[in-house]
Design an enzyme around this catalytic site. Structure first.
Site, PDB file in Angstrom:
ATOM      1  N   LYS A   1     -10.057 -10.395 -13.392  1.00  0.00           N
ATOM      2  CA  LYS A   1     -10.792 -10.474 -12.127  1.00  0.00           C
ATOM      3  C   LYS A   1     -11.566  -9.165 -11.887  1.00  0.00           C
ATOM      4  CE  LYS A   1     -10.260 -10.894  -7.183  1.00  0.00           C
ATOM      5  NZ  LYS A   1      -9.519 -11.120  -6.000  1.00  0.00           N
TER       6      LYS A   1
ATOM      7  N   LYS B   1     -13.020  -3.153  -8.279  1.00  0.00           N
ATOM      8  CA  LYS B   1     -13.389  -1.739  -8.363  1.00  0.00           C
ATOM      9  C   LYS B   1     -12.234  -0.929  -8.961  1.00  0.00           C
ATOM     10  CE  LYS B   1     -15.634   1.636  -5.447  1.00  0.00           C
ATOM     11  NZ  LYS B   1     -15.922   2.059  -4.079  1.00  0.00           N
TER      12      LYS B   1
ATOM     13  N   LYS C   1       0.824  -1.210   0.000  1.00  0.00           N
ATOM     14  CA  LYS C   1       0.000   0.000   0.000  1.00  0.00           C
ATOM     15  C   LYS C   1       0.853   1.252   0.000  1.00  0.00           C
ATOM     16  CE  LYS C   1      -4.220  -1.744   2.080  1.00  0.00           C
ATOM     17  NZ  LYS C   1      -4.674  -2.087   3.412  1.00  0.00           N
TER      18      LYS C   1
END
Ligand code: AMP
Ligand code: TRP
Length: 324
Positions: free
Chosen positions: A192, A195, A113
């Site tokens: 896949k 979002k 991240k």
């Protein structure tokens, strides 16, 4: 009887991949088992990335509405909002004081991240110990998670062992139950569904949006009367995930014999999704129009959760010398 607990991130209206891959199987598991089940919306974790209060609130609402719409039974599952249980952050602090900084720097999720998000805050770094508190606070035995979360459960076990070792047996050591991605639901580009890839199909955002998304599924350029390969077609794959065997076989025959075009197959898929999820869609709209009901269900769940949380925290406080 085991206590099963899991958290879901509040990232907005769940898409078809979330529904088929996570929400529906989790609800079935809660229904089929004799175990106690705890499920919460991890809205404190969301704060590491989202700072807009309206967005945070809306995401929690839509996530809760979707789970309720898909049949989550709040009489069988303690369903609550993480931020309603402030005991979580207190326990998280204690855990932080028992866990070596160096070990936390090795967490994959932080490394991943911190390379992609704009703002690398300390919350993002401490994320695994907030998650450990979520789990340890409820004496959870089993935590169903995806593969990406296994390291977080290892950290949870590690910190609980460290505290137990120093303070005497206090916390229950949980186990991860890895939920295999039984079926990866493909998005409109065949990858896949996700979002972040902007390839989603959403049954909760209105019929027009759904039809538009389905019409933009990528296919090859075979004409209406040409034979087609069902196994390499996203439209057919999605149809197989939602339809019954008889309908799947019927469409397969039409593909192979070249008696259906992709346009018509897409229409069939839209109809099939709208039919299969009619009840869930209606219930979702119901809950979005009765937000006070969602709020009340979450508050009832949170109140049950706080009772359990207070007991565990009492044990920890006592061991640490903060209360007698
Ligand atoms: P995410 O929105 O990526 O955090 O995912 C939330 C949950 O939905 C996780 O349990 C995922 O495994 C599941 N999920 C997300 N996308 C898909 C997909 N395309 N197919 C199957 N499961 C998915
Ligand atoms: N980190 C988890 C995820 O990204 C969500 C989560 C937060 C969670 N706290 C938890 C999952 C506790 C299981 C148990 O999916």
């Amino acid at each position: 009887m085991a206590r099963i607990l899991t958290g879901v991130q509040s990232t907005g209206i769940p898409h078809l991949g979330n529904m088929l891959g996570a929400i529906i199987p989790a609800i079935q598991m809660a229904e089929n088992s004799n175990n106690e089940s705890y499920l919460f919306i991890a809205d404190l974790h969301s704060l590491t990335q989202i700072k807009d209060p309206k967005e945070l609130k809306y995401n929690t609402l839509t996530t809760a509405a979707a789970w309720l719409a898909c049949g989550l039974d709040t009489s069988k599952t303690v369903f609550y909002r993480q931020s309603d249980v402030c005991q979580t952050t207190e326990l998280s602090w204690y855990l932080q004081c028992f866990f070596p900084y160096q070990r936390l720097t090795l967490a994959h999720s932080f490394k991943d991240k911190s390379n992609t998000v704009e703002q690398v805050n300390s919350g993002l770094f401490n994320y695994p110990l907030l998650m450990a508190a979520d789990i340890l606070l409820y004496d959870a035995d089993i935590v169903p998670v995806g593969k990406d979360q296994i390291q977080h459960i290892e950290i949870t076990r590690d910190v609980a062992n460290r505290l137990n070792h120093q303070m005497g047996s206090t916390l229950i050591i949980p186990e991860a139950r890895v939920v295999k991605d039984k079926q990866i639901v493909p998005g409109i580009d065949g990858q896949k569904m996700s979002k972040s890839k902007k390839n989603i199909i959403s049954v909760f955002e209105g019929t027009k949006t759904l039809q538009k998304q389905i019409m933009s599924i990528k296919t090859d350029s075979k004409g209406v009367n040409e034979p087609k390969d069902p196994d390499n077609c996203t439209v057919f794959n999605l149809y197989s995930l939602v339809e019954n065997q008889k309908e799947i076989e019927a469409l397969k025959t039409q593909y192979i014999s070249g008696s259906i075009g992709y346009g018509d197959a897409k229409k069939l898929l839209s109809q099939s999704l709208l039919k299969k999820f009619r009840k869930q869609i209606n219930r979702f709209h119901y809950f979005m129009n009765h937000q006070e009901e969602v709020e009340s269900l979450l508050q009832q769940g949170s109140s049950k959760a706080r009772k359990v949380a207070n007991k565990t925290l009492g044990r920890v406080r006592q061991k640490l010398g903060y209360s007698s």
